[in-house]
Every structure is written in structure tokens, then in C-alpha cells.
Design a protein around this motif. Structure first.
Motif, PDB file in Angstrom:
ATOM      1  N   UNK A  33       7.131  -1.231 -10.739  1.00 22.44           N
ATOM      2  CA  UNK A  33       6.246  -0.701  -9.686  1.00 22.44           C
ATOM      3  C   UNK A  33       4.901  -1.406  -9.661  1.00 22.44           C
ATOM      4  N   UNK A  34       4.482  -1.760  -8.432  1.00 23.66           N
ATOM      5  CA  UNK A  34       3.204  -2.483  -8.309  1.00 23.66           C
ATOM      6  C   UNK A  34       2.091  -1.561  -7.790  1.00 23.66           C
ATOM      7  N   UNK A  35       2.336  -0.257  -7.922  1.00 19.96           N
ATOM      8  CA  UNK A  35       1.356   0.722  -7.442  1.00 19.96           C
ATOM      9  C   UNK A  35      -0.011   0.522  -8.085  1.00 19.96           C
ATOM     10  N   UNK A  36      -0.016   0.267  -9.424  1.00 20.91           N
ATOM     11  CA  UNK A  36      -1.299   0.096 -10.123  1.00 20.91           C
ATOM     12  C   UNK A  36      -2.060  -1.110  -9.577  1.00 20.91           C
ATOM     13  N   UNK A  37      -1.290  -2.163  -9.322  1.00 19.13           N
ATOM     14  CA  UNK A  37      -1.907  -3.397  -8.808  1.00 19.13           C
ATOM     15  C   UNK A  37      -2.549  -3.145  -7.437  1.00 19.13           C
ATOM     16  N   UNK A  38      -1.764  -2.487  -6.554  1.00 19.62           N
ATOM     17  CA  UNK A  38      -2.282  -2.229  -5.200  1.00 19.62           C
ATOM     18  C   UNK A  38      -3.481  -1.286  -5.255  1.00 19.62           C
ATOM     19  N   UNK A  39      -3.392  -0.309  -6.129  1.00 19.13           N
ATOM     20  CA  UNK A  39      -4.488   0.649  -6.253  1.00 19.13           C
ATOM     21  C   UNK A  39      -5.763  -0.069  -6.733  1.00 19.13           C
ATOM     22  N   UNK A  40      -5.605  -0.974  -7.693  1.00 20.77           N
ATOM     23  CA  UNK A  40      -6.765  -1.713  -8.212  1.00 20.77           C
ATOM     24  C   UNK A  40      -7.379  -2.585  -7.113  1.00 20.77           C
ATOM     25  N   UNK A  41      -6.509  -3.220  -6.347  1.00 17.72           N
ATOM     26  CA  UNK A  41      -7.032  -4.092  -5.280  1.00 17.72           C
ATOM     27  C   UNK A  41      -7.737  -3.263  -4.210  1.00 17.72           C
ATOM     28  N   UNK A  42      -7.171  -2.078  -3.932  1.00 16.48           N
ATOM     29  CA  UNK A  42      -7.807  -1.199  -2.943  1.00 16.48           C
ATOM     30  C   UNK A  42      -9.219  -0.805  -3.379  1.00 16.48           C
ATOM     31  N   UNK A  43      -9.401  -0.611  -4.675  1.00 12.44           N
ATOM     32  CA  UNK A  43     -10.697  -0.120  -5.180  1.00 12.44           C
ATOM     33  C   UNK A  43     -11.681  -1.255  -5.458  1.00 12.44           C
ATOM     34  N   UNK A  44     -11.172  -2.402  -5.822  1.00 17.40           N
ATOM     35  CA  UNK A  44     -12.053  -3.513  -6.219  1.00 17.40           C
ATOM     36  C   UNK A  44     -12.504  -4.273  -4.963  1.00 17.40           C
ATOM     37  N   UNK A  45     -13.771  -4.130  -4.601  1.00 18.78           N
ATOM     38  CA  UNK A  45     -14.186  -4.706  -3.308  1.00 18.78           C
ATOM     39  C   UNK A  45     -14.140  -6.229  -3.249  1.00 18.78           C
ATOM     40  N   UNK A  46     -14.235  -6.869  -4.398  1.00 16.38           N
ATOM     41  CA  UNK A  46     -14.291  -8.340  -4.384  1.00 16.38           C
ATOM     42  C   UNK A  46     -12.964  -8.995  -4.061  1.00 16.38           C
ATOM     43  N   UNK A  47     -11.861  -8.297  -4.368  1.00 13.42           N
ATOM     44  CA  UNK A  47     -10.556  -8.946  -4.205  1.00 13.42           C
ATOM     45  C   UNK A  47     -10.143  -8.892  -2.738  1.00 13.42           C
ATOM     46  N   UNK A  48      -9.870 -10.030  -2.143  1.00 12.56           N
ATOM     47  CA  UNK A  48      -9.490 -10.016  -0.727  1.00 12.56           C
ATOM     48  C   UNK A  48      -8.075  -9.468  -0.539  1.00 12.56           C
ATOM     49  N   UNK A  49      -7.916  -8.569   0.395  1.00 16.92           N
ATOM     50  CA  UNK A  49      -6.582  -8.007   0.612  1.00 16.92           C
ATOM     51  C   UNK A  49      -5.717  -8.954   1.437  1.00 16.92           C
ATOM     52  N   UNK A  50      -6.289 -10.058   1.849  1.00 14.14           N
ATOM     53  CA  UNK A  50      -5.499 -11.069   2.559  1.00 14.14           C
ATOM     54  C   UNK A  50      -4.773 -12.010   1.607  1.00 14.14           C
ATOM     55  N   UNK A  51      -4.887 -11.776   0.295  1.00 16.75           N
ATOM     56  CA  UNK A  51      -4.192 -12.635  -0.671  1.00 16.75           C
ATOM     57  C   UNK A  51      -2.684 -12.435  -0.524  1.00 16.75           C
ATOM     58  N   UNK A  52      -1.947 -13.516  -0.750  1.00 18.16           N
ATOM     59  CA  UNK A  52      -0.488 -13.447  -0.575  1.00 18.16           C
ATOM     60  C   UNK A  52       0.178 -12.920  -1.835  1.00 18.16           C
ATOM     61  N   UNK A  53       1.257 -12.170  -1.622  1.00 19.27           N
ATOM     62  CA  UNK A  53       2.023 -11.641  -2.758  1.00 19.27           C
ATOM     63  C   UNK A  53       3.261 -12.503  -2.947  1.00 19.27           C
ATOM     64  N   UNK A  54       3.467 -12.954  -4.176  1.00 17.69           N
ATOM     65  CA  UNK A  54       4.659 -13.733  -4.517  1.00 17.69           C
ATOM     66  C   UNK A  54       5.311 -13.095  -5.733  1.00 17.69           C
ATOM     67  N   UNK A  55       6.609 -13.295  -5.845  1.00 17.86           N
ATOM     68  CA  UNK A  55       7.340 -12.721  -6.981  1.00 17.86           C
ATOM     69  C   UNK A  55       8.038 -13.866  -7.718  1.00 17.86           C
ATOM     70  N   UNK A  56       7.904 -13.871  -9.056  1.00 15.00           N
ATOM     71  CA  UNK A  56       8.577 -14.906  -9.853  1.00 15.00           C
ATOM     72  C   UNK A  56       9.843 -14.321 -10.447  1.00 15.00           C
TER      73      UNK A  56
END
Lengths: 384, 476
Positions: free
Chosen positions: A118-141
Motif C-alpha cells: 500500500x502506498x497510502x503513507x507515501x501519498x499522505x506524506x506528499x499531500x502534507x509536505x508542501x515542497x513535494x510537487x504532486x505533478x511528479x510521476x509515479x513509476x513501479x519497479x
């Protein structure tokens, strides 16, 4: 004079109240993070975070102008583990001589295992952290995330530039963190580009091997969890339906495999629509495309004009089949990767209110998805 | 009594070794001609005055000569009686030939002025590729001749003033009757009437006395081109010309009129509009580019594209100064080089420009004192500041760059925006002889937009700007 002084004083007070001196950081005092890699930690309940940063002190003007002559790699990858992403970043930051700047993150890459948990923690952190652009691309390895993060940028200076190109060049999906957050909030699924790692011989030293990363297919998410993956050819139709696919090449066969042709699509577009019926909604996915024949081998040596109808029929069949397979799989795992739920919300809001809460289940069992292909030939290649 | 008047003249002009006192004995009486040879037309003087006086001295009778003199028929040129003998010395130093008549207090003067002057030259500072090339010179009569050559209409009016206690300089206010706003003419007239000054040596001396509000922005437009003056007069503006100055000033002005060049009207509307837009954009850059660069790189690097950011960041490695200090150093060096380039004698000028180019260019970057992107920014800004056609406005724009740099370097984009608002408010408030400085933007006058950012073709520009003229009807 008195009025002027008063005005200047007033302006000075206003300016002082909005001053931003404290956030002034010179460029040479910053580290620009342009890739964020998130994996499960070695200890249960921990997360392993890596950041990829360009080393501006090693990027001299020759390298910048394309010389690339420096011996040292102009980038670094720093990894730390902790209980959360923010905490891991703090551990990274405390050992650095410069200030981390997260505003330049272009790519967020996760491992398959992290996605499954689950990537819920990651999305939640990005939602709260103002510096991280939400336009960043998501890739899976698909393999080890470390290997993908350490890929050798053969044609580029930085590994993240290579990863970024996977999202932007239109060979697969270009899902951003914003798309994930929006889809999660609506209870819908999404698909992201799935990468795989390989080893190749180094061009500089044949005895050394280097990590090569390429597109494998698509990772399908629902409710923040990776539910399954699609192979490359089937994943292409998902990207096509989203309207992201550029210049796909398809091979078709006829005469029981004795004849075949390759077609390169110069234009693709995808559109979804919904129609309410007494039995529920019927979704239609329209795949449009114009192609050129780039290779042809006909067992009966017929002219390409005479067999163009056959080729196009085979083409429609192939594309439809790939699409049906990918949709069937997405329904099987209950991941609405085409975000058909949004169509319902817009076109049949009352119905959507009824099914919203149990949409993944509804999509899995009751959703009828049809495909309509509208493919045409632009030309027969250079022959004509 | 007569001796007294002559004494005054001689007393006032004593210690003037270049003064010529040429006596003529006519019928036993002495008439004396006073003049300064270096500032009179000697050929005309000999031909039309001295020759006749010599003829009278040989054969003439005193009574007949007196009678002819009083009737204005003694010489084949126009001459005038001097009512106040104290004026005589002033007229002599102004280049007039003054004739004193023996045993009377009568003085007559002849308009024989001829100062040294250069010939009409090409415009040096307002170059155009197409269009007239001539420019004003220091001689007022030549300048008026150039102007009358452009506008051959009886409504072209001129008002003459003599300004300067010691210089007695001629100043002309030129306008087309009925076109300028009355308040503009009245203000210029009252100011010139009341001007009490030792002397003026350039039109700037006059202009400075009009600046009542504390603004650095020019409220006049300088030009050395007669065609620019003529066009401005037809727009309803007023022009001031001064003897001894090779420029004219035009009033009123707006910010946008100062950003227009003569060339705009000699090219096709498409080309002129394109050039004008480039000029406006670079004018803005000339104020804001260094401050934007400093603000963005130190406060908001996230607004830069990733590749550009990395390029700039790597160039800034090993630079010992902050971006603000670096920018201030470079800008000050550029200003010093510019000033030195203008003042330095021609033979060594080239050396300075070469050394300067090396200092602010390659060497500074290689030594790691300044970064290459900063050199590019300063160079673009330097070039941009010269794109402004009006020299004084360009100077103000260059000056404003420094406060904006400090605002951007200390407060980031917020500082720059705040500074821009203050500047905008100042410009909105500013007026040049009653004309809003930012017209047609503020106040918004749509009809004037035809000749602001774009330059439409002449048939479409059928109204004069309300900022300048009280007659707005179609131009004929």
C-alpha cells in the motif's frame, strides 16, 4: 517631504511584514532531489527511502554542454531506513552539508512489494509536505528497487532523466502523484508504468556490467494497493485508452501465420463514454488510430493495396483482443484503472451515489465494458 | 549728454580687445560703428554698412544723412534705433553692429549676427535606416529653418524668450496654433517668463526648472531630429528650442511616447509593431531581469525548469559571493564601463572596452568570481537598456535596476512585486504638463492603443491622443 517620508515608512513596514529573508538559500547551498525511491525496509514496519540528486559540484561546464568527460558520476543516491518517509528523509538530511530541496522531485518510484503493501503513507506524506510537487510521476519497479535506482544513464547525465523519459515519452503511462491522490479520494483505481531491470555489458569496459532499466508493462492499483500487473502489449491499450500512447507498433499475421505486417501508429487517441441501460451502465472505450505500414510479408505476393483490408481487420482484432484481456484482468482484480467511475459520477450522479461505496466490487462483477476501434491506414509506407 | 551715452558704451565694453570702433567723418561730424568682428557677418557689414558710410564721408551732407538715417533709408538693410542707450553694449556683444551718431544720443543697430557654426549633420543618437537623416545643430536659426522646411503653414507659431542674465540665450517655444492644450502653453510661458538664472548652456538647464514633482522620470522628450519635432507638433505637442543646443525638447510626454522611435513610422506597421513589442519587453527586462534572476535563484528555484536549474546551480558552484552581491558587483562594473566608454578619449577607448569585456566576461567567470549565467543576465540587461530610444528614460530604467535588485535579493519575488506596485502607483500618479504619464493604459483610452504597443497604419490612426491635443478630429 514629510508625506514622502511617511509613504516610504509605510511601504517599508508593509514590506518588512512580508519579507522572506529567512527562507533565502543560495543555489550552492541546496541539494536538489529529483528522484525519490521508496521501498519496504529490512525490518518489518520500516520504509527504505533513497533520494537521487545531481551533484552540481561535479557537473562542470563541459559536461553540461554535452562533453560528459568527468570521471566521477555527477549524481548520488543516498538511502536511509526509518519508520516513516519523513523520518528517513530527516536521517538523510542530518548527514548532509547542504539543505535538501524537495521541490525538484520529478519521479517517485516504488518497488512492487511496497506497492502491494500500500502506498497510502507515501501519498499522505506528499499531500502534507508542501515542497513535494504532486505533478511528479509515479513509476513501479518490478525487481529490486535498488537496481532500478542505480541504473546507468547511458544516454543521459542523470538516472532520473532516464526514468522521467519513461513517463513523458508516451511509450506507456504518465501517471502522476496527483492522479493517484485524486483516484484514491474517489475510490477508483489507476495504472502506473512498470519497469524491469536487466544487466548489460558496459560500453566502456566489456568485463563490467551495468544496470539497464526498461518498460515492462503496467502496475494496476486500487485503493492505494498494487493489485496486479499487465504485460507490455496489453498495458499499451490501457495507455491508448488514456490517450497517452505515442507511435505504438503492432504486428499482425494472417494466412495462418505465413503472412505478416508491422504497422506504426502515427496518431492514437482514446475516449470513454457511458450509457445507462435497464441492466446498468454500459461503458464504451473508443480507440482511434491512424497507422502506416512499415513492414509487409505476404505469402501470396499480393499488392499491399489488395491486402490492406485484411491487415486492418487483423489490426482491429489484435487491438481489441489486447484491450479485452487487459480490461478483463483489471476487472478480475477489481482495479478500475480507466477510472470509469468518474464517467458515472458525471453522467449518472444518482446511480453513482448508490454504487460509490462498493464500486470496486461493482466494477469487478457488473461493469460491462465494450471496445470500439476506429483504425485507419494513413499510407503504405515509402513504397508509395 | 551725448558724451555720456558714448561713455557708457565704452565703459561697459572696456577690456574687450576684440571690439572694433570704426569712426566715419561725415561733413565734419563723427559717426562711430561698434562691432565685434568674430561674431558679425563682416562681408555683409562691409557691403551694406561701411561702404555707405564711407561714401557719405566723402560727399554727403550731414543734414541729409541725419534725415535719411531717421527715415530708415540710409542703408540698404534693415536697422533699428536704440531707445535706451544702455542697451547698446548688450547688442554689441550679441553680434549686432551699433552706430553712434556724433553730438546726439542716437544709436542705431544692424542685425549682423553670424556666429561660428557647423553644417547640418546626420543624426548621431537617433539613427534611422529609412527616413530623414538630418539633425539639429547648435545654431537656432538653422534649427528653425529645418523646422519651417518640415511645416510650411502659417499656423506654425514661435514665441521668443531671452534667458540667462549673462548668456542672454534665445529660447523659442514652437507650436501649432490651436492644437496644444492651453494649460501646457500657459505653464511653459509662465515658467520661462519667470526664469531667473545666470546662464544656460544646454536645454537641460531649462528643463530642470520645470520639474516640480520629485520624480526621476523625464517629463520632456529630448530629440535631435527635426522630423520628430514636426511630428510631435502635429500631435498637438509643444517644442522648446534653444540657441546653442543641438536638441529640442518636446512636451508633454507619456511613458509610451518615450518608448517610441522615429524609425517606427518609417517602417511597415507590421515590422514597427513587432519591433515595438520587442522594445517594450526588453525595456521591462532592463529593470527586472537581474532582480528576477537573484530572487528566483535564492528564494524560488522551484519555478525554474529542472535542466536550467541544474545548469545554473552547477555554474554557481565555487562562486564566493551570494547571488545578490554577484549581481550588484556585475551591474556596478557594467555601469562603470559604460560611463568610462562614454567619457574616455577615442584613441584609448578601444583598449578600455577590450579590457572591460574581458573583465566582465571570460576572465571573471574563469577565475570563479562570477558565474556564467550572471554574465549572461547582466549582458542581456545591458543590451536591453540601450533598446530604449529615449536616453534619459534608459538611464532611469538602469538606475531603477538597483533598488529592484536589493528588493529581489532580500525579499524574493514578493519584494519585486511590491516594488513594481510602488513604481506603477508612482507612474499612474505622474503627469507631464497635465498629461497622464501612463495614458493610454491608465487612464484607459482605447483609441490611443492604435499607436502604443502596436503601430497601426496611418489611415487607421484617425485621432490625436487626448493626452496632447485639444483637437482630436481626423488628421488631414
Amino acid at each position: 517631504m514629510k508625506t514622502i517620508l511617511l509613504k516610504i515608512g509605510l511601504i517599508a513596514i508593509i514590506l518588512c511584514s512580508i519579507t522572506g529573508c529567512w527562507s533565502k538559500v543560495e543555489l550552492d547551498q541546496r541539494i536538489f532531489v529529483n528522484g525519490l525511491f521508496v521501498d519496504v525496509g529490512e525490518e518489518p514496519g520500516t520504509v527504505k527511502v533513497s533520494i537521487s540528486t545531481p551533484l552540481t559540484n561535479r557537473l562542470d561546464s563541459d559536461q553540461l554542454s554535452g562533453g560528459g568527460g568527468g570521471k566521477d558520476k555527477p549524481y548520488s543516491l543516498i538511502t536511509k531506513q526509518s519508520t516513516s518517509i519523513g523520518k528517513a528523509l530527516e536521517y538523510i538530511h542530518k548527514d548532509l552539508s547542504r539543505q535538501l530541496s524537495l521541490s525538484e522531485i520529478k519521479v517517485v518510484m516504488i518497488s512492487e512489494q511496497y506497492g502491494e503493501e500500500g502506498i497510502g503513507d507515501l501519498l499522505e506524506w506528499i499531500k502534507r509536505e508542501p515542497d513535494v510537487p504532486i505533478g511528479a510521476y509515479l513509476l513501479v519497479a518490478s525487481g529490486k528497487l535498488d537496481d532500478a535506482a542505480h541504473l546507468t544513464p547511458i544516454f543521459e547525465q542523470l538516472p532520473t532523466t532516464v526514468l522521467l523519459s519513461f513517463a513523458t515519452q508516451g511509450y506507456m503511462l504518465n501517471t502522476t502523484i496527483r492522479d493517484c491522490i485524486v483516484a484514491d479520494a474517489a475510490g477508483l483505481g489507476y495504472a502506473a508504468t512498470l519497469l524491469q531491470n536487466d544487466k548489460i555489458h558496459s560500453a566502456a569496459d566489456a568485463h563490467k556490467s551495468e544496470t539497464w532499466t526498461g518498460i515492462k508493462g503496467a502496475a494496476l492499483f486500487q485503493q492505494g494497493r498494487l493489485k496486479g500487473t499487465l504485460p507490455y502489449e496489453e498495458a499499451k491499450t490501457i495507455a491508448w485508452a488514456h490517450g497517452h500512447l505515442k507511435f505504438p507498433i503492432y504486428s499482425v499475421q494472417w494466412d495462418h501465420g505465413k503472412s505478416k505486417a508491422d504497422l506504426k501508429f502515427t496518431y492514437t487517441n482514446g475516449k470513454t463514454s457511458v450509457r445507462m441501460t435497464p441492466n446498468g451502465p454500459v461503458f464504451t472505450v473508443h480507440l482511434k488510430g491512424r497507422a502506416s505500414i512499415i513492414a509487409k510479408k505476404d505469402a501470396s505476393h499480393r499488392d499491399v493495396k489488395d491486402i490492406s483490408g485484411t491487415i486492418m481487420n487483423q489490426m482491429r482484432e489484435t487491438v481489441s483482443e489486447d484491450f479485452r484481456k487487459s480490461i478483463a484482468y483489471s476487472q478480475q482484480i477489481g482495479a478500475d484503472v480507466l477510472q470509469l467511475g468518474f464517467l458515472l459520477e458525471w453522467n449518472a450522479p444518482q446511480y453513482w451515489q448508490q454504487v460509490k461505496g462498493k464500486w470496486p466490487e461493482h466494477y469487478k462483477k457488473d461493469a460491462e465494458v465494450r471496445v470500439v476501434t476506429k483504425l485507419s491506414l494513413d499510407d503504405y509506407g515509402k513504397e508509395y | 549728454m551725448k558724451g555720456t551715452a558714448l561713455d557708457i558704451l565704452k565703459q561697459q565694453l572696456k577690456d574687450s580687445p576684440d571690439l572694433v570702433c570704426q569712426p566715419f567723418l561725415i561733413d565734419g561730424r563723427t559717426c562711430t560703428l561698434f562691432y565685434i568682428p568674430s561674431i558679425v557677418d563682416q562681408a555683409m557689414l562691409q557691403k551694406n554698412i561701411a561702404r555707405f558710410l564711407l561714401a557719405e564721408s566723402r560727399t554727403g551732407s550731414w543734414d541729409a544723412f541725419r534725415r535719411n538715417l531717421q527715415q530708415g533709408t540710409a542703408f540698404p538693410v534693415v536697422y533699428h534705433a536704440i531707445s535706451d542707450p544702455e542697451e547698446a553694449p548688450v547688442l554689441v556683444v550679441q553680434g549686432k553692429a551699433v552706430l553712434h551718431v556724433d553730438q546726439t544720443d542716437d544709436f542705431y543697430y544692424f542685425d549682423t549676427v553670424q556666429y561660428q557654426k557647423r553644417s547640418i549633420a546626420e543624426s548621431q543618437n537617433e539613427l534611422v535606416v529609412t527616413g530623414p537623416q538630418e539633425a539639429f545643430i547648435e545654431d537656432i536659426q538653422s534649427n528653425l529653418s529645418l523646422l519651417r522646411h518640415k511645416i510650411r503653414h502659417p499656423k506654425l507659431k514661435m514665441k521668443e524668450y531671452t534667458i540667462g542674465e549673462y548668456t542672454n540665450t534665445l529660447v523659442y517655444v514652437v507650436y501649432i496654433e490651436g492644437m496644444p492644450k492651453n494649460e501646457v502653453l500657459a505653464e511653459i510661458d509662465s515658467k520661462l517668463q519667470s526664469l531667473s538664472i545666470d546662464g544656460i548652456f544646454g536645454i537641460g538647464y531649462v528643463v530642470e526648472h520645470f520639474k516640480e514633482s520629485s520624480t526621476p522620470f523625464p517629463i520632456f522628450q529630448y530629440t535631435e531630429r527635426p522630423d520628430a519635432v514636426a511630428a510631435s507638433l502635429l500631435e498637438g505637442r509643444v517644442c522648446i528650442l534653444m540657441d546653442g543646443a543641438p536638441n529640442a525638447v518636446i512636451a508633454p510626454v507619456t511613458l509610451f511616447s518615450l518608448l517610441q522611435a522615429s524609425e517606427d513610422y518609417f517602417q511597415s506597421p507590421f515590422a514597427a509593431s513587432w519591433i515595438r513589442m520587442v522594445r517594450f519587453a526588453f525595456s521591462l527586462l532592463s529593470i527586472l531581469l537581474p532582480s528576477l534572476y537573484v530572487a528566483i535563484t535564492t528564494f524560488h528555484p522551484q519555478v525554474l525548469p529542472a535542466h536550467l536549474l541544474i545548469t545554473i546551480a552547477s555554474a554557481r558552484e565555487r562562486i564566493p559571493f551570494s547571488a545578490l552581491t554577484e549581481a550588484l558587483l556585475m551591474e556596478l562594473t557594467f555601469e562603470a564601463l559604460r560611463e568610462a566608454g562614454m567619457r574616455i578619449p577615442k584613441p584609448v577607448g578601444q583598449t578600455v572596452s577590450i579590457i572591460g569585456g574581458i573583465v566582465i566576461g571570460q576572465a571573471a567567470v574563469q577565475a570563479g568570481i562570477v558565474s556564467a549565467p550572471m554574465v549572461i543576465v547582466v549582458s542581456i540587461t545591458g543590451v536591453a537598456s540601450y533598446i530604449i530610444p529615449h536616453l534619459e528614460l534608459g538611464l532611469i530604467f538602469r538606475m531603477l535596476r538597483f533598488p529592484f535588485l536589493i528588493l529581489g535579493g532580500s525579499m524574493g519575488l514578493i519584494g519585486i512585486f511590491a516594488g513594481t506596485f510602488v513604481l506603477y502607483a508612482h507612474l499612474v500618479h505622474l503627469r507631464s504638463f497635465g498629461a497622464p504619464y501612463l495614458q493610454p493604459v491608465a487612464p484607459l483610452v482605447l483609441s490611443d492603443w492604435k499607436d502604443t504597443l502596436l503601430r497601426l497604419s496611418s489611415p487607421l490612426m484617425n485621432k490625436r491622443s487626448s493626452a496632447f491635443s485639444r483637437i482630436r478630429h481626423r488628421r488631414r
